[in-house]
Design an enzyme around this catalytic site. Structure first.
Site: not given
Ligand code: AP5
Ligand code: MG
Length: 218
Positions: A13, A85, A157, A168
């Site tokens: 994402k 979410r 992270r 997660r």
């Molecule tokens: P990346 O693009 O970083 O993936 P992502 O989908 O953004 O994954 P996240 O881990 O950021 O998602 P998340 O939803 O758990 O975390 P968030 O920060 O939102 O890609 C991942 C890896 O793969 C990278 O190394 C990239 O280079 C590689 N890659 C990408 N695409 C690829 C491809 N096509 N092929 C090969 N490699 C690829 O949330 C963190 C925490 O914050 C949550 O756990 C929660 O505690 C809190 N939080 C955030 N939002 C909310 C909310 N709305 N409500 C409540 N709590 C929240």
């Molecule tokens: Mg992300």
């Protein structure tokens, strides 16, 4: 352009939101990145969010919704990365959209299997200053541990540790998956294969965008 990116941790994402932000100018709004910035600055919200994030749980809806209301003030286009979410977040977002007379273009669901997600998260390195991610397997920085653009250090992270990643993924299944039907019932859902290479995922997303969403040939 008004999009929501929906998908499990590691689905891509953030990677795609940053690409589309650069290409189309719609602002990436990553709730995870914003919360991490609050933690960095030691704000009250950052302190309140910390324990949930470290456990891989969701931060309470009321905190997130208030934060998003502030972030969206004055916004035009946006790519919501990691919000909503939960069903209460989606319902609150619908109210916000209608108050502002905004229409969502679509909700993009990223699909990927569990083993791939775990593999990607364990090899991800992040620039904590702007949220840009690298991957030691698929997209390494030119110099290990250093951001290509700003030359500063990359970090892993805290919540990418194997135990927390498991939590997660479980939280996504239990609390976020119901949004798939929520948006399918609104006729907004489109699905992309998150297993494809990054540029092919981008192309697939661009193909799903309706003509009026502000995309231009590039
Ligand atoms: P990346 O693009 O970083 O993936 P992502 O989908 O953004 O994954 P996240 O881990 O950021 O998602 P998340 O939803 O758990 O975390 P968030 O920060 O939102 O890609 C991942 C890896 O793969 C990278 O190394 C990239 O280079 C590689 N890659 C990408 N695409 C690829 C491809 N096509 N092929 C090969 N490699 C690829 O949330 C963190 C925490 O914050 C949550 O756990 C929660 O505690 C809190 N939080 C955030 N939002 C909310 C909310 N709305 N409500 C409540 N709590 C929240
Ligand atoms: Mg992300």
């Amino acid at each position: 352009m008004r999009l929501i990116f929906l998908g499990p941790p590691g689905a891509g994402k953030g990677t795609q939101a940053r690409i589309l932000e650069q290409r189309f100018g719609a602002r990436q709004i990553s709730t995870g990145d914003i919360l991490r910035q609050h933690r960095e600055k030691k704000t009250d919200l950052g302190a309140a969010a910390q324990e949930y994030m470290d456990r891989g749980e969701l931060v309470p809806d009321e905190l997130i919704i208030k934060m998003i209301e502030g972030e969206l003030q004055g916004a035009q286009g946006f790519i919501m990365d990691g919000f909503p979410r939960t069903l209460p977040q989606a319902q609150a977002f619908d109210r916000l959209l209608s108050q502002n007379h905004w229409v969502l273009d679509c909700v993009v669901l990223f699909s990927a299997d569990r083993d791939t997600l775990i593999g990607r998260l364990s090899s991800r390195w992040t620039n904590p200053r702007n949220g840009r991610t690298y991957n030691t397997q698929s997209n390494p920085p030119r110099v290990p541990g250093i951001d290509d653009d700003d030359g500063g250090p990359l970090v892993q992270r805290e919540d990418d540790k194997p135990q927390t990643v498991g939590n997660r993924l479980g939280v996504f299944e239990a609390q976020t998956k119901p949004l798939i039907d929520y948006y399918r019932n609104q006729g907004k859902l489109t699905e992309v294969n998150g297993l494809l290479p990054v540029d092919q995922v981008t192309a697939a997303i661009v193909r799903t965008l309706p003509p009026a969403s502000g995309q231009q040939a590039s």
